[in-house]
Design a protein around this motif. Structure first.
Motif, PDB file in Angstrom:
ATOM      1  N   MET A  80       0.837  -1.205   0.000  1.00  0.00           N
ATOM      2  CA  MET A  80       0.000   0.000   0.000  1.00  0.00           C
ATOM      3  C   MET A  80       0.871   1.253   0.000  1.00  0.00           C
ATOM      4  N   GLY A  81       2.035   1.198   0.640  1.00  0.00           N
ATOM      5  CA  GLY A  81       2.944   2.333   0.588  1.00  0.00           C
ATOM      6  C   GLY A  81       3.445   2.595  -0.823  1.00  0.00           C
ATOM      7  N   PHE A  82       3.770   1.527  -1.562  1.00  0.00           N
ATOM      8  CA  PHE A  82       4.185   1.694  -2.961  1.00  0.00           C
ATOM      9  C   PHE A  82       3.039   2.244  -3.808  1.00  0.00           C
ATOM     10  N   GLN A  83       1.815   1.802  -3.532  1.00  0.00           N
ATOM     11  CA  GLN A  83       0.668   2.309  -4.286  1.00  0.00           C
ATOM     12  C   GLN A  83       0.480   3.808  -4.066  1.00  0.00           C
ATOM     13  N   LEU A  84       0.604   4.235  -2.824  1.00  0.00           N
ATOM     14  CA  LEU A  84       0.485   5.668  -2.542  1.00  0.00           C
ATOM     15  C   LEU A  84       1.617   6.455  -3.191  1.00  0.00           C
ATOM     16  N   HIS A  85       2.801   5.871  -3.193  1.00  0.00           N
ATOM     17  CA  HIS A  85       3.951   6.566  -3.791  1.00  0.00           C
ATOM     18  C   HIS A  85       3.809   6.663  -5.311  1.00  0.00           C
ATOM     19  N   LEU A  86       3.385   5.571  -5.949  1.00  0.00           N
ATOM     20  CA  LEU A  86       3.231   5.576  -7.399  1.00  0.00           C
ATOM     21  C   LEU A  86       2.065   6.459  -7.842  1.00  0.00           C
ATOM     22  N   ALA A  87       1.060   6.595  -6.969  1.00  0.00           N
ATOM     23  CA  ALA A  87      -0.071   7.454  -7.311  1.00  0.00           C
ATOM     24  C   ALA A  87       0.283   8.932  -7.212  1.00  0.00           C
ATOM     25  N   GLY A  88       1.431   9.236  -6.637  1.00  0.00           N
ATOM     26  CA  GLY A  88       1.864  10.625  -6.546  1.00  0.00           C
ATOM     27  C   GLY A  88       1.095  11.425  -5.519  1.00  0.00           C
ATOM     28  N   GLU A  89       0.696  10.761  -4.423  1.00  0.00           N
ATOM     29  CA  GLU A  89      -0.043  11.459  -3.376  1.00  0.00           C
ATOM     30  C   GLU A  89       0.927  12.260  -2.504  1.00  0.00           C
ATOM     31  N   HIS A  90       0.772  13.564  -2.579  1.00  0.00           N
ATOM     32  CA  HIS A  90       1.630  14.449  -1.797  1.00  0.00           C
ATOM     33  C   HIS A  90       0.837  15.204  -0.736  1.00  0.00           C
ATOM     34  N   GLY A  91      -0.385  14.773  -0.506  1.00  0.00           N
ATOM     35  CA  GLY A  91      -1.198  15.415   0.517  1.00  0.00           C
ATOM     36  C   GLY A  91      -0.823  14.916   1.892  1.00  0.00           C
ATOM     37  N   ARG A  92      -1.760  15.111   2.823  1.00  0.00           N
ATOM     38  CA  ARG A  92      -1.507  14.713   4.200  1.00  0.00           C
ATOM     39  C   ARG A  92      -1.841  13.237   4.362  1.00  0.00           C
ATOM     40  N   THR A  93      -0.863  12.386   4.202  1.00  0.00           N
ATOM     41  CA  THR A  93      -1.034  10.952   4.374  1.00  0.00           C
ATOM     42  C   THR A  93       0.118  10.424   5.233  1.00  0.00           C
ATOM     43  N   SER A  94       0.002   9.157   5.605  1.00  0.00           N
ATOM     44  CA  SER A  94       1.075   8.534   6.392  1.00  0.00           C
ATOM     45  C   SER A  94       2.348   8.363   5.591  1.00  0.00           C
ATOM     46  N   LEU A  95       2.259   8.589   4.252  1.00  0.00           N
ATOM     47  CA  LEU A  95       3.442   8.509   3.420  1.00  0.00           C
ATOM     48  C   LEU A  95       4.398   9.669   3.695  1.00  0.00           C
ATOM     49  N   ASP A  96       3.888  10.730   4.312  1.00  0.00           N
ATOM     50  CA  ASP A  96       4.752  11.878   4.637  1.00  0.00           C
ATOM     51  C   ASP A  96       5.884  11.464   5.576  1.00  0.00           C
ATOM     52  N   MET A  97       5.605  10.552   6.488  1.00  0.00           N
ATOM     53  CA  MET A  97       6.639  10.070   7.400  1.00  0.00           C
ATOM     54  C   MET A  97       7.103   8.656   7.034  1.00  0.00           C
ATOM     55  N   TYR A  98       6.762   8.230   5.812  1.00  0.00           N
ATOM     56  CA  TYR A  98       7.158   6.917   5.285  1.00  0.00           C
ATOM     57  C   TYR A  98       6.738   5.777   6.222  1.00  0.00           C
ATOM     58  N   ALA A  99       5.600   5.967   6.873  1.00  0.00           N
ATOM     59  CA  ALA A  99       5.122   4.958   7.831  1.00  0.00           C
ATOM     60  C   ALA A  99       4.835   3.606   7.179  1.00  0.00           C
ATOM     61  N   PRO A 100       4.220   3.547   5.976  1.00  0.00           N
ATOM     62  CA  PRO A 100       3.949   2.219   5.398  1.00  0.00           C
ATOM     63  C   PRO A 100       5.212   1.398   5.153  1.00  0.00           C
ATOM     64  N   PHE A 101       6.334   2.073   4.873  1.00  0.00           N
ATOM     65  CA  PHE A 101       7.561   1.341   4.551  1.00  0.00           C
ATOM     66  C   PHE A 101       8.265   0.832   5.810  1.00  0.00           C
ATOM     67  N   TRP A 102       8.578   1.741   6.748  1.00  0.00           N
ATOM     68  CA  TRP A 102       9.328   1.272   7.916  1.00  0.00           C
ATOM     69  C   TRP A 102       8.465   0.427   8.844  1.00  0.00           C
ATOM     70  N   GLN A 103       7.152   0.721   8.904  1.00  0.00           N
ATOM     71  CA  GLN A 103       6.302  -0.129   9.736  1.00  0.00           C
ATOM     72  C   GLN A 103       6.099  -1.497   9.086  1.00  0.00           C
ATOM     73  N   GLY A 104       5.983  -1.522   7.770  1.00  0.00           N
ATOM     74  CA  GLY A 104       5.875  -2.801   7.076  1.00  0.00           C
ATOM     75  C   GLY A 104       7.123  -3.653   7.256  1.00  0.00           C
TER      76      GLY A 104
END
Length: 205
Positions: free
Chosen positions: A57-81
């Motif tokens: 799901m972190g890769f999906q958010l990254h590939l979708a180009g979501e730059h809004g307020r999401t957990s991807l801002d702190m790369y949570a899907p990657f390090w938590q995964g």
């Protein structure tokens, strides 16, 4: 003297039988064996699947180009995964090869992952609150359009990741309690072995 040999063997066999029974009971009641009976491998597989889903799901958010307020801002899907994947693999390995050292390492990773869930969960709660506010604003527009659909999509993704984190939180708490009890029992366990001299069982006429 010939009569003493069978008697000695009979007593020795009886003593061996008495010694084998406590040994079997001891092996079945070891704290590490009680930890294995809690099926850490099954729980580890579940945590591993949650970790893989988090990374995907972190890769999906990254590939979708979501730059809004999401957990991807702190790369949570990657390090938590990654933390979930490591915990899952450790649980599986510890279930196959139980030892005090591996249980200690697994317990440390469980605690680190638990702290990570608290950090990411707090940020995701703020994201869900923000999305709820954006949905409320979009619902009062005459033509919400793509913005409303995008907010609903992000709200669903973050809500799903937050729910999966809560599920892993419960599993980690169970594993932490079981591992802590196993290590505590291992430290306080005292085993007494009684060895008799070789000539104790011999008899004389």
């Amino acid at each position: 003297m010939e009569d003493t040999v069978p008697t000695t063997r009979g007593r020795t066999t009886a003593e061996d039988g008495k010694q084998q029974t406590p040994d079997r009971l001891l092996l079945s009641t070891k704290p590490l064996h009680r930890f294995v009976r809690m099926e850490p491998r099954s729980l580890g597989i579940v945590i591993l699947l949650f970790g893989c889903a988090e990374i995907l799901m972190g890769f999906q958010l990254h590939l979708a180009g979501e730059h809004g307020r999401t957990s991807l801002d702190m790369y949570a899907p990657f390090w938590q995964g990654v933390l979930f994947v490591v915990c899952g693999n450790l649980s599986i390995y510890t279930g196959l090869h139980p030892s005090k050292k591996m249980v200690t390492v697994s317990l440390s990773m469980y605690v680190v992952s638990l702290l990570g869930i608290f950090v990411s969960g707090g940020y995701r709660i703020s994201c869900l609150s923000y999305f709820s506010y954006m949905r409320y604003r979009a619902s009062h527009r005459t033509d919400p359009g793509w913005a409303h659909f995008r907010v609903d999509l992000l709200f669903g993704i973050e809500g799903m990741l937050f729910t999966s984190s809560l599920c892993v939180l419960v599993l980690l708490m169970v594993l932490i309690v079981v591992a802590r009890l196993a290590l505590k029992s291992t430290r306080t366990q005292v085993i007494l072995h009684q060895s008799l001299p070789p000539g104790t069982h011999t008899t004389s006429n």
